[in-house]
Design an enzyme around this catalytic site. Sequence first.
Site, PDB file in Angstrom:
ATOM      1  N   SER A 139      32.465  44.761  42.899  1.00 14.86           N
ATOM      2  CA  SER A 139      31.994  43.376  42.771  1.00 14.86           C
ATOM      3  C   SER A 139      30.515  43.350  43.110  1.00 14.86           C
ATOM      4  O   SER A 139      30.024  44.191  43.870  1.00 14.86           O
ATOM      5  CB  SER A 139      32.742  42.472  43.760  1.00 14.86           C
ATOM      6  OG  SER A 139      32.048  41.240  43.934  1.00 14.86           O
TER       7      SER A 139
ATOM      8  N   TYR B 137      35.183  40.702  52.095  1.00  8.85           N
ATOM      9  CA  TYR B 137      35.448  41.087  50.699  1.00  8.85           C
ATOM     10  C   TYR B 137      34.385  42.087  50.229  1.00  8.85           C
ATOM     11  O   TYR B 137      34.713  43.129  49.650  1.00  8.85           O
ATOM     12  CB  TYR B 137      35.450  39.828  49.832  1.00  8.85           C
ATOM     13  CG  TYR B 137      35.597  40.063  48.354  1.00  8.85           C
ATOM     14  CD1 TYR B 137      36.829  40.410  47.800  1.00  8.85           C
ATOM     15  CD2 TYR B 137      34.506  39.915  47.485  1.00  8.85           C
ATOM     16  CE1 TYR B 137      36.959  40.606  46.429  1.00  8.85           C
ATOM     17  CE2 TYR B 137      34.629  40.107  46.128  1.00  8.85           C
ATOM     18  CZ  TYR B 137      35.850  40.450  45.590  1.00  8.85           C
ATOM     19  OH  TYR B 137      35.988  40.648  44.239  1.00  8.85           O
TER      20      TYR B 137
HETATM   21  N1  NAP Z   1      37.182  36.889  39.666  1.00 10.03           N
HETATM   22  C1  NAP Z   1      35.955  37.248  40.075  1.00 10.03           C
HETATM   23  O1  NAP Z   1      35.032  36.421  40.216  1.00 10.03           O
HETATM   24  C2  NAP Z   1      35.675  38.700  40.377  1.00 10.03           C
HETATM   25  C3  NAP Z   1      34.325  39.106  40.475  1.00 10.03           C
HETATM   26  C4  NAP Z   1      34.047  40.438  40.761  1.00 10.03           C
HETATM   27  C5  NAP Z   1      35.082  41.335  40.928  1.00 10.03           C
HETATM   28  N2  NAP Z   1      36.367  40.907  40.823  1.00 10.03           N
HETATM   29  C6  NAP Z   1      37.418  41.883  41.004  1.00 10.03           C
HETATM   30  O2  NAP Z   1      38.084  42.044  39.771  1.00 10.03           O
HETATM   31  C7  NAP Z   1      39.436  42.474  40.015  1.00 10.03           C
HETATM   32  C8  NAP Z   1      40.391  41.559  39.277  1.00 10.03           C
HETATM   33  O3  NAP Z   1      40.268  40.273  39.849  1.00 10.03           O
HETATM   34  P1  NAP Z   1      40.739  38.943  39.114  1.00 10.03           P
HETATM   35  O4  NAP Z   1      39.634  37.981  39.255  1.00 10.03           O
HETATM   36  O5  NAP Z   1      41.317  39.256  37.794  1.00 10.03           O
HETATM   37  O6  NAP Z   1      41.890  38.485  40.143  1.00 10.03           O
HETATM   38  P2  NAP Z   1      43.310  37.803  39.868  1.00 10.03           P
HETATM   39  O7  NAP Z   1      43.234  36.900  38.697  1.00 10.03           O
HETATM   40  O8  NAP Z   1      43.734  37.248  41.174  1.00 10.03           O
HETATM   41  O9  NAP Z   1      44.241  39.045  39.488  1.00 10.03           O
HETATM   42  C9  NAP Z   1      44.445  40.064  40.441  1.00 10.03           C
HETATM   43  C10 NAP Z   1      45.409  41.081  39.890  1.00 10.03           C
HETATM   44  O10 NAP Z   1      45.592  42.085  40.887  1.00 10.03           O
HETATM   45  C11 NAP Z   1      46.978  42.230  41.147  1.00 10.03           C
HETATM   46  N3  NAP Z   1      47.248  42.621  42.526  1.00 10.03           N
HETATM   47  C12 NAP Z   1      46.915  41.971  43.661  1.00 10.03           C
HETATM   48  N4  NAP Z   1      47.419  42.613  44.725  1.00 10.03           N
HETATM   49  C13 NAP Z   1      48.098  43.694  44.243  1.00 10.03           C
HETATM   50  C14 NAP Z   1      48.862  44.730  44.845  1.00 10.03           C
HETATM   51  N5  NAP Z   1      49.051  44.799  46.174  1.00 10.03           N
HETATM   52  N6  NAP Z   1      49.422  45.671  44.051  1.00 10.03           N
HETATM   53  C15 NAP Z   1      49.254  45.613  42.704  1.00 10.03           C
HETATM   54  N7  NAP Z   1      48.546  44.665  42.077  1.00 10.03           N
HETATM   55  C16 NAP Z   1      47.980  43.707  42.850  1.00 10.03           C
HETATM   56  C17 NAP Z   1      47.566  40.865  40.840  1.00 10.03           C
HETATM   57  O11 NAP Z   1      48.950  40.937  40.543  1.00 10.03           O
HETATM   58  P3  NAP Z   1      50.120  40.678  41.615  1.00 10.03           P
HETATM   59  O12 NAP Z   1      49.649  39.611  42.552  1.00 10.03           O
HETATM   60  O13 NAP Z   1      51.265  40.295  40.750  1.00 10.03           O
HETATM   61  O14 NAP Z   1      50.339  41.994  42.275  1.00 10.03           O
HETATM   62  C18 NAP Z   1      46.776  40.486  39.588  1.00 10.03           C
HETATM   63  O15 NAP Z   1      47.341  41.087  38.453  1.00 10.03           O
HETATM   64  C19 NAP Z   1      39.610  42.443  41.533  1.00 10.03           C
HETATM   65  O16 NAP Z   1      39.403  43.729  42.050  1.00 10.03           O
HETATM   66  C20 NAP Z   1      38.491  41.506  41.990  1.00 10.03           C
HETATM   67  O17 NAP Z   1      38.127  41.769  43.328  1.00 10.03           O
HETATM   68  C21 NAP Z   1      36.696  39.614  40.533  1.00 10.03           C
END
Ligand code: NAP
Length: 243
Positions: A146, A159
């Site tokens: 991130s 985070y």
């Molecule tokens: N959204 C942003 O602004 C942003 C910005 C920079 C980086 N990121 C990063 O991008 C990645 C994806 O984020 P997102 O925004 O798509 O979040 P999201 O919509 O909350 O999706 C998160 C995904 O991770 C899975 N997950 C969470 N805990 C898990 C576990 N213990 N085991 C297996 N799977 C797990 C969730 O599925 P389950 O809960 O069903 O397990 C879900 O499929 C993350 O690493 C986040 O930190 C996000």
Amino acid sequence: MTDARRALEGRVALVTGAGRGLGRAVALALAAEGAAVALAARSEAELAATAAEIDRSGGRARAVPTDVTSESAIETLVRETLAAFARVDVLVTAAGTAVFGPVADGKTADWDAMLAVNLRGVMLTCRAVVPVMVRQGSGTIINVASIAAARAIPGAAAYGASKAGVVAWSRGLAEELRGAGVRVGVLLPGAIDTPLWNATASAPDRAKMLRPEQVAAAVVLMATLPAGAALEELTLLPAGGIL
Ligand SMILES: NC(=O)c1ccc[n+]([C@@H]2O[C@H](COP(=O)([O-])OP(=O)(O)OC[C@H]3O[C@@H](n4cnc5c(N)ncnc54)[C@H](OP(=O)(O)O)[C@@H]3O)[C@@H](O)[C@H]2O)c1
């Protein structure tokens, strides 16, 4: 339908966090390039929905419900991926969790969860896949960090610490695997409009965030560069900058 012009025809990808948000978009984008995709996350219904969408578009997917904090679950994930598709060419670790707020109010359980999923989960998943790629003599690992790993964002200290760990891990792993034909990249996106923000009361303006599909396009770029070149660190921001 197969299309010889697609960049990942005949390739196999494993995507964690593939049930929703960025991981889902990445899985769909890799499948659209011809990859068979193993899908990992905990929610079976969300994984099934992603798999069905890939099936409907003529691709191949296998949902493997997995908690990335569990070593044995990750071993099963890799075993089932190999049983279904025989190889792993691309690993994308998009599973992640975020709790934002001032350090003084931080809950130890939230910090533990972020370190367990965002950092340790990435480490465990990479460790399980590396021997497969080394055996193949090829592969691309893309870890999702991130922008919070590189720039100070109030409310995101814990985070950001978990994500800075992912950057350091990816750099170290890239050096280790340089001679093995396996490239390792780390992606540092700014805010992406995903369900991750649903639980955050004071989320920035979601209309100004990156779309998951835009970030997935960057992942496809990292995964499809010709051999001999590696995009090892990529910062991707919305046009308006950090929100
Ligand atoms: N959204 C942003 O602004 C942003 C910005 C920079 C980086 N990121 C990063 O991008 C990645 C994806 O984020 P997102 O925004 O798509 O979040 P999201 O919509 O909350 O999706 C998160 C995904 O991770 C899975 N997950 C969470 N805990 C898990 C576990 N213990 N085991 C297996 N799977 C797990 C969730 O599925 P389950 O809960 O069903 O397990 C879900 O499929 C993350 O690493 C986040 O930190 C996000």
